[in-house]
Each structure stands twice: as structure tokens, then as C-alpha cells.
Design a protein around this motif. Structure first.
Motif, PDB file in Angstrom:
ATOM      1  N   CYS A 127       3.086   9.900  -3.512  1.00  0.00           N
ATOM      2  CA  CYS A 127       2.242  10.723  -2.241  1.00  0.00           C
ATOM      3  C   CYS A 127       3.027  11.027  -1.228  1.00  0.00           C
ATOM      4  O   CYS A 127       3.645  11.900  -0.447  1.00  0.00           O
ATOM      5  N   PRO A 174      -3.477  12.176   1.669  1.00  0.00           N
ATOM      6  CA  PRO A 174      -2.444  12.134   1.535  1.00  0.00           C
ATOM      7  C   PRO A 174      -1.777  12.718   2.634  1.00  0.00           C
ATOM      8  O   PRO A 174      -0.901  12.302   2.943  1.00  0.00           O
ATOM      9  N   ILE A 224       1.164  -1.058   0.228  1.00  0.00           N
ATOM     10  CA  ILE A 224       0.209   0.409   0.261  1.00  0.00           C
ATOM     11  C   ILE A 224       1.295   1.259  -0.114  1.00  0.00           C
ATOM     12  O   ILE A 224       0.411   2.154  -0.906  1.00  0.00           O
ATOM     13  N   LYS A 256      -7.164  -2.835   2.548  1.00  0.00           N
ATOM     14  CA  LYS A 256      -8.129  -2.083   2.046  1.00  0.00           C
ATOM     15  C   LYS A 256      -8.383  -0.631   2.364  1.00  0.00           C
ATOM     16  O   LYS A 256      -8.034   0.281   1.196  1.00  0.00           O
ATOM     17  N   ARG A 289       2.247   2.120  -3.521  1.00  0.00           N
ATOM     18  CA  ARG A 289       1.833   2.519  -4.042  1.00  0.00           C
ATOM     19  C   ARG A 289       1.298   3.834  -3.523  1.00  0.00           C
ATOM     20  O   ARG A 289       1.126   4.872  -5.381  1.00  0.00           O
ATOM     21  N   HIS A 290       1.398   4.386  -2.919  1.00  0.00           N
ATOM     22  CA  HIS A 290       1.602   5.762  -1.935  1.00  0.00           C
ATOM     23  C   HIS A 290       2.622   6.454  -2.663  1.00  0.00           C
ATOM     24  O   HIS A 290       2.818   7.400  -2.265  1.00  0.00           O
ATOM     25  N   ASP A 293      -5.044   7.219   0.010  1.00  0.00           N
ATOM     26  CA  ASP A 293      -5.840   7.686  -1.570  1.00  0.00           C
ATOM     27  C   ASP A 293      -6.534   8.590  -1.398  1.00  0.00           C
ATOM     28  O   ASP A 293      -6.711   9.626  -2.003  1.00  0.00           O
ATOM     29  N   LYS A 294      -7.548   9.064  -0.767  1.00  0.00           N
ATOM     30  CA  LYS A 294      -7.981  10.854  -0.347  1.00  0.00           C
ATOM     31  C   LYS A 294      -7.607  11.577   0.588  1.00  0.00           C
ATOM     32  O   LYS A 294      -7.926  12.704  -0.156  1.00  0.00           O
ATOM     33  N   GLY A 343      -5.747   1.768   2.163  1.00  0.00           N
ATOM     34  CA  GLY A 343      -4.707   2.261   0.837  1.00  0.00           C
ATOM     35  C   GLY A 343      -6.024   3.381   0.821  1.00  0.00           C
ATOM     36  O   GLY A 343      -5.635   4.731  -0.053  1.00  0.00           O
ATOM     37  N   ILE A 344      -7.516   3.037   0.697  1.00  0.00           N
ATOM     38  CA  ILE A 344      -8.177   4.201   0.031  1.00  0.00           C
ATOM     39  C   ILE A 344      -8.474   5.067   1.540  1.00  0.00           C
ATOM     40  O   ILE A 344      -8.256   6.674   0.569  1.00  0.00           O
TER      41      ILE A 344
END
Length: 529
Positions: free
Chosen positions: A58, A129, A51, A119, A54-55, A126-127, A122-123
């Protein structure tokens, strides 16, 4: 999926609540609940590292708070942590950055205890950072603040996932502090959840000022929580500038003001220009411009402001066109029975006015009927009126007659059970159904009186006064007078001077002043003064 409950949260959140010294308070402050501390399990899975990988564009500043690599080896050697080359690169990148604020292992462990799975984490990133810029202590304190106002368990997990900015927005802290300390945390958690899940944080600024305005304008302090728990906080307070709220209260002060708001808090939800002013204006126009009369309607039924002008106008038009009533007559009906506005036009108003017309009542008679028996327009047909109608027809009232209509008007003020007992009482004293109908034509109210009260008066008439029950046929209004204050008191006084053979009508219908004068005159005659 939200899995882990917030019962674990206390074991890893070791910091106390944020200081409330800067918070404004309406009520005496309560000390924040203590927190406990214990060691946390900071095991990080490879999917958790994925996770962050992936970020990483950011959050390029994450690392293990400067933890030396030789101390990380035991952690990285765990069975559940076997990162691929790609994940190793991510970890290397994270651990080598100098300005990181979040410990990766603590971050994941913390949010697992809040109830989020990987999960959802991760969301979350995403929302928002910017979470990576905030210290874990700050996030911990914010969650404790949310818990302190009653947002816990699944509700907390839901809010964090739906609106991650709750954890970082500066505007949220003072708002939660005021709710917790200033309002003693008494706002319902469901209302706070609804507000925080949809409102932008900027709309929470000045919430405390608006609450204080309500208090300054007259809402009692003991009622403020009731008001706040019965409005849409977003529409009533957060979206509206303090000036608009103040102007709304000033406008309503001409018609009932603060009392209207306390009794019907959702009035604060309505827009002043597009809803409140037009609706009050309609009632004022119907009252021929009499604001005091319009205010009387609002004080009787503040909920009438929930109906649109189109809705109220539709009811007024039906009464105009179908019942033949004038605006003055319509307003008088609204004044005695404001709930006429809430009655369905199709299911109640139209068919019941049609019934009155079929019974032979003209427009003037319909108006007089509705003024005396407005509940006729509001009662349930199946559970109330139908039963009474059938019962009246069975005892001899002819269908579609004025007598039946007047009897129906009378029995709207009593229950089906009491009405049946009243008729049964008359029959038990030897009166026939024809006698009951004859009495009700002279005095329709006999059908609505309480059966226990009627029985006591009939017993007194026969046993104490020595009269015949059939005397009620000539003067059924006898049953409407109070037994102790009027019937007994006057009978005992008159019996001393005139004996027992006196007219019931003359005994009871004479005014109190005239009766007192006649009593003195009769005593003078008896004593010779």
C-alpha cells in the motif's frame, strides 16, 4: 495501548499552526500558541519496520527521504534495531524509491509522542493508507489544529485511531480553522470529539455558513456558543442543508422562533417534517386551531417539543377518559402547567385523579381544582404530598372529603416546612385545629401563606388595631392582604374619621376607587364642607 501523553508533542512538532488568514471569523482572532522545538529521538524498532513491511504493497514509496546508506548505518547498528533478512528487504525497498514523502524514523517517533504504540500505528495505516502520501509537516499541522480546539491527550489519540482520515481529509482543515478562529475555540472539546469521531468529513463542509445563518436569523452573538454547546452538532447542523435550517427557523417564528432555540437549543436537533410540525400541530389542534395559544405553551416550556405526538396524545386521552375533561379544558390546564405533559401517567396522573374522585369531586370540580392547583399533578408523592396529606389528616381533616382535597390543593404552593410553621403559628395564638379547619374552608389560601408574613399581620391585628385573634374566624381573608399597602394604610385613614370600631371586611374588601370616594365624603362631613 495508548501510552505516551501529548506533553511530549511540543518538543518534536516544530511547525506553527496552519495559517488562519483564509479562515472566516465571527470573533476577534487570537494569535495561535507558540510551539517549541528540540531534537527528537528517531530510534526505530524492528517491530516498527515490520509494520511498514506488512503495508509495503500500500505504501511502496516510503524511504528515508533520500538519506544516504552510509548515514543510515549508525542507525541500523543500534542494539534495538537488528532486522531480519525479510525486514532488510523491506528497508531496501523503502529506501530505494524516488517519490517518498515520509521519513520512516520520524514517522514512528512522531506518533509515539502523540500517544500511539506500534500496534495502533499499524491499525492507523490499515484504515488510512493515504497517510503515506502526506508530508509529516502536514500531519503535524493537522494535529496542532486539533489541539488548538481543545482535543488533546487521550481524546486526540482516540480520535486518530478511530478516524485516521482526520489527519488527511481536506474538509477537516477549514472546519478546525473556523472553530478555532471564528468561534474562538469555545465549542466544548467533548462535543467536537463526538462529532469528529462519527461524522464523515464531507458533512463538515459549510459548517461556518450554517452558524452565520443562525446569527443572521437573530441568535445573539453572545448566545451562539451556548447554542452550539447544547445541540448535537452532527444532527443539528452538519447533516442538515442550510436551506432546511432556514425553513425550520421560519416555521418556529410563528410560535416563539429564535427565543425558543436560545432557551432550548436541542430543538435544532429535531426533524422539521417528522417531529416539529406534528408536535406543534398537536398543540394547535388541542387549542382549537389557535396558534397564538399554542405559542404561549411553547414559550412557557420549549422542552415540550421533546415529547412525541404519541406521548402527548396519551396524556390528553387519560384526562379525557378518566377525568372526564374536554379538549378545551385539557388545553387550559396545559397552558397554566405545561409540565403536565412530562408527568408520568402511571405514577402521577392516574393515581392523583383517582384521589380527587375518591374525595367526591366531579369532572367540573376536578378541572377547577387543577386550574388552581396544577402542581398537584407534578409534585413528588413520597417527598412532598404524602407528608402534607398526613399532616392535614392529623389536625382533623377527614380523609376522602372535598375539604381535604381543597386543602391539598392549597398546600401544593408551599413547602412542607412552611406549612408546619403556619399551623404551629395559629396554635400558638390560641386557635384550635378545628378553628384552623374552619378558617381554611372559608379561605383555603391561609395554609400556603408565608409564616413570617402571617405573624406580622396577626401582631398588627392584636397590638396596633386592638382586635381579638378570633376575629380571623369570621374574616380569615384578612391574612391575604398586604400589611403596609392595604391593611395599615386603610386602617390609619379610617381611624381618623370613624375611630377604631370598624369592620375588617368592609375596611379591606372595598375597591380602591370606592374607598377613595368614601374617604373624601367622610372628610367632607367631618370638616363641614
Amino acid at each position: 495501548m495508548v501510552g505516551v501523553g501529548l506533553g511530549l508533542l511540543g518538543s518534536s512538532l516544530t511547525h506553527p499552526f496552519p495559517s488562519s488568514s483564509a479562515c472566516s471569523s465571527l470573533f476577534p482572532q487570537q494569535p495561535p500558541p507558540p510551539t517549541t522545538s528540540s531534537s527528537a529521538n528517531f530510534l526505530v524498532s524492528s517491530s516498527s519496520i515490520a509494520i511498514f513491511h506488512r503495508h509495503q504493497e500500500c505504501i511502496p514509496f516510503l524511504k528515508f527521504n533520500g538519506t544516504p546508506r552510509n548515514e543510515l548505518k549508525p542507525l541500523l547498528s543500534q542494539e534495538s534495531f537488528r532486522p531480519s533478512r525479510q525486514l532488510s528487504v523491506a528497508c531496501s525497498c523503502i529506501s530505494s524509491l524516488p517519490n517518498s514523502r515520509i521519513d520512516l524514523a520520524m514517522f514512528f517517533s512522531f506518533f509515539r509522542e502523540v500517544g500511539l504504540d506500534e500496534k495502533e500505528m499499524g491499525i492507523l495505516l490499515d484504515k488510512n493508507p493515504s497517510l503515506s502520501l502526506v508530508s509529516l509537516d502536514s500531519i503535524r499541522n493537522r494535529i496542532l489544529s486539533l489541539q488548538s480546539v481543545g482535543i488533546d491527550g487521550l481524546a486526540l489519540s482516540y480520535l486518530i485511531t478511530k478516524n485516521p482520515y482526520l489527519l488527511t481529509s481536506e474538509e477537516i482543515g477549514p472546519f478546525l480553522c473556523f472553530v478555532r478562529d471564528g468561534l474562538e475555540g469555545k465549542i466544548e472539546a467533548s462535543r467536537l470529539k463526538r462529532l469528529l469521531s462519527s461524522a464523515e468529513p464531507r458533512f463538515l463542509v459549510g459548517f461556518d455558513q450554517k452558524v452565520r445563518l443562525l446569527l443572521q436569523r437573530g441568535i445573539p452573538q453572545e448566545k451562539i456558543i451556548h447554542v452550539l454547546n447544547n445541540v448535537n452538532l452532527y444532527k443539528a447542523l452538519c447533516r442538515k442543508p442550510v436551506e432546511e435550517i432556514d425553513i425550520t427557523i421560519t416555521f418556529l417564528s410563528r410560535f416563539g422562533g429564535i427565543d425558543l432555540i436560545v432557551r432550548r437549543p436541542v430543538i435544532l436537533d429535531y426533524n422539521l417534517e417528522t417531529q416539529l410540525i406534528p408536535r406543534v400541530g398537536f398543540l394547535t389542534k388541542l387549542a382549537a386551531g389557535d396558534e397564538r395559544a399554542a405559542g404561549s405553551v411553547l414559550r412557557k416550556l420549549p422542552a415540550i417539543l421533546s415529547y412525541s405526538v404519541e406521548h402527548m396524545e396519551g396524556h390528553a386521552e387519560l384526562l379525557r377518559s378518566f377525568a372526564g375533561l374536554s379538549d378545551e379544558e385539557i388545553f387550559k390546564i396545559v397552558l397554566v402547567f405545561p409540565n403536565v405533559i412530562s408527568a408520568s401517567r402511571e405514577r402521577k396522573l392516574h393515581p392523583r385523579i383517582e384521589f380527587l374522585k375518591q374525595c367526591g369531586l366531579n369532572s367540573n370540580e376536578i378541572f377547577k381544582f387543577l386550574i388552581k392547583a396544577p402542581l398537584f399533578l407534578g409534585l413528588s408523592f413520597e417527598e412532598n404530598l404524602a407528608y402534607k396529606l398526613v399532616f392535614l389528616v392529623k389536625i382533623g381533616y377527614r380523609y376522602r372529603t372535598k375539604d381535604l382535597a381543597l386543602a391539598m390543593g392549597s398546600v401544593t404552593r408551599t413547602s412542607c416546612e412552611n406549612m408546619q410553621k403556619v399551623i404551629g403559628l395559629f396554635l400558638s395564638y390560641g386557635l384550635s385545629c378545628e378553628d384552623i379547619i374552619s378558617m381554611s374552608r372559608k379561605h383555603p389560601q391561609i395554609l400556603q401563606y408565608n409564616h413570617s408574613s402571617l405573624e406580622k399581620k396577626m401582631e398588627y391585628l392584636i397590638e396596633d388595631m386592638g382586635r381579638e385573634i378570633r376575629e380571623l374566624m369570621a374574616f380569615p381573608a384578612f391574612l391575604g392582604y398586604k400589611l403596609d399597602d392595604r391593611i395599615k394604610a386603610r386602617y390609619e385613614l379610617k381611624r381618623e374619621t370613624l375611630g377604631e370600631g370598624m369592620s375588617l371586611n368592609k375596611l379591606l374588601t372595598v375597591s380602591a376607587d370606592r374607598f377613595s370616594r368614601k374617604k373624601n365624603e367622610e372628610r367632607s362631613v367631618v370638616t363641614g364642607d
